[in-house]
Design a protein around this motif. Structure first.
Motif, PDB file in Angstrom:
ATOM      1  N   THR A   1       0.846  -0.871   0.027  1.00 23.93           N
ATOM      2  CA  THR A   1      -0.249  -0.205   0.343  1.00 23.93           C
ATOM      3  C   THR A   1       0.685   1.251   0.192  1.00 23.93           C
ATOM      4  O   THR A   1       0.876   2.064  -0.847  1.00 23.93           O
ATOM      5  CB  THR A   1      -0.651   0.258   1.175  1.00 23.93           C
ATOM      6  N   ALA A   2       2.280   1.138   1.179  1.00 26.39           N
ATOM      7  CA  ALA A   2       3.242   2.194   0.945  1.00 26.39           C
ATOM      8  C   ALA A   2       3.806   2.587  -0.481  1.00 26.39           C
ATOM      9  O   ALA A   2       4.226   3.481  -0.646  1.00 26.39           O
ATOM     10  CB  ALA A   2       3.300   2.049   2.007  1.00 26.39           C
TER      11      ALA A   2
ATOM     12  N   SER B   1       1.606   6.467  -7.230  1.00 24.66           N
ATOM     13  CA  SER B   1       1.323   7.023  -7.695  1.00 24.66           C
ATOM     14  C   SER B   1       1.352   8.345  -7.301  1.00 24.66           C
ATOM     15  O   SER B   1       1.318   9.516  -7.886  1.00 24.66           O
ATOM     16  CB  SER B   1      -0.207   6.504  -6.814  1.00 24.66           C
ATOM     17  N   ALA B   2       1.558   9.084  -6.213  1.00 21.64           N
ATOM     18  CA  ALA B   2       2.612  10.407  -6.169  1.00 21.64           C
ATOM     19  C   ALA B   2       3.067  10.038  -7.212  1.00 21.64           C
ATOM     20  O   ALA B   2       3.219  11.651  -8.106  1.00 21.64           O
ATOM     21  CB  ALA B   2       2.994  10.095  -4.820  1.00 21.64           C
TER      22      ALA B   2
ATOM     23  N   ALA C   1       5.035  12.745 -12.319  1.00 20.36           N
ATOM     24  CA  ALA C   1       5.990  13.244 -13.432  1.00 20.36           C
ATOM     25  C   ALA C   1       4.813  13.786 -14.192  1.00 20.36           C
ATOM     26  O   ALA C   1       4.899  14.061 -15.062  1.00 20.36           O
ATOM     27  CB  ALA C   1       6.078  11.775 -13.431  1.00 20.36           C
ATOM     28  N   VAL C   2       3.656  13.032 -14.933  1.00 15.45           N
ATOM     29  CA  VAL C   2       2.802  13.944 -15.265  1.00 15.45           C
ATOM     30  C   VAL C   2       2.234  15.009 -14.727  1.00 15.45           C
ATOM     31  O   VAL C   2       2.378  15.681 -16.595  1.00 15.45           O
ATOM     32  CB  VAL C   2       1.263  12.915 -15.482  1.00 15.45           C
ATOM     33  N   GLN C   3       2.174  15.385 -14.242  1.00 14.52           N
ATOM     34  CA  GLN C   3       2.226  17.718 -14.168  1.00 14.52           C
ATOM     35  C   GLN C   3       3.208  18.236 -14.556  1.00 14.52           C
ATOM     36  O   GLN C   3       3.063  19.064 -15.107  1.00 14.52           O
ATOM     37  CB  GLN C   3       1.781  17.302 -12.490  1.00 14.52           C
TER      38      GLN C   3
END
Length: 196
Positions: free
Chosen positions: A34-35, A41-42, A47-49
């Motif tokens: 989960t971590a 995901s973060a 990276a996308v931003q």
């Protein structure tokens, strides 16, 4: 007297059974996964931003550069066009009229030849402006085996002639070509001045 009773106690008693929880291997692995997923995901979102922001900056810079380039090109084209104005004026007032005068005889001869092929054995009449007959007569005698009646007309403007062979008639108007070229040059220069 001590003030310890007024302050909050942050000391943790690790032996307190309510605080200590044992986690088995499966639970610990699930916490790790989960971590990892949250971190991945973060990172992906960051990276996308960052990529989106970079694309935005590159697109904006490209748009500015294209706008500057377009402006520079149009400015250069306008300046070049305006700098050519004296040459165009010289061309229209000096070179082209002289060229048309020299080619006037050639146009008349070509038109007469064309008409003569179509109207064989018909009398030919050539009406020209005053003063042109002396130049045309030797050329007509040399180029044509049939007689061409040459008439000078004072009312006919320079650069124009009327040819008749039989029932067929044609007009030669070199001056209208000069006027058309002159109007086109003036229009071009006018548009170039409007842009600047």
């Amino acid at each position: 007297m001590s003030i310890a009773h007024l302050l909050e106690d942050f000391e943790i008693n690790l032996m307190d059974p309510g605080l200590v929880r044992l986690i088995d291997e499966d639970g610990l692995e699930e916490i790790r996964l989960t971590a990892f997923e949250k971190g991945y995901s973060a990172g992906w979102d960051d990276a996308v931003q960052a990529r989106t922001e970079d694309n935005g900056r590159v697109t904006a810079a490209l748009a500015r550069n294209l706008e500057d380039l377009s402006f520079t090109y149009n400015e250069a084209l306008t300046q070049m066009s305006l700098s050519l104005e004296p040459m165009f004026e010289s061309l229209m007032t000096t070179v082209l009229p002289g060229t048309m005068d020299k080619s006037f005889t050639h146009h008349i001869v070509e038109q007469l030849k064309s008409m003569a092929r179509e109207q064989v054995a018909q009398p030919a009449l050539l009406i020209v402006p005053s003063g042109v007959g002396a130049v045309l007569k030797p050329v007509l005698d040399q180029e044509f085996s049939f007689p061409v009646q040459l008439v000078e007309e004072a009312s006919l403007p320079d650069g124009q002639a009327c040819l008749r062979i039989g029932a067929q008639e044609r007009d030669v108007d070199c001056s209208s070509i000069l006027v058309s070229i002159s109007e086109a040059m003036e229009s071009f220069l006018y548009q170039a001045k409007e842009v600047s």
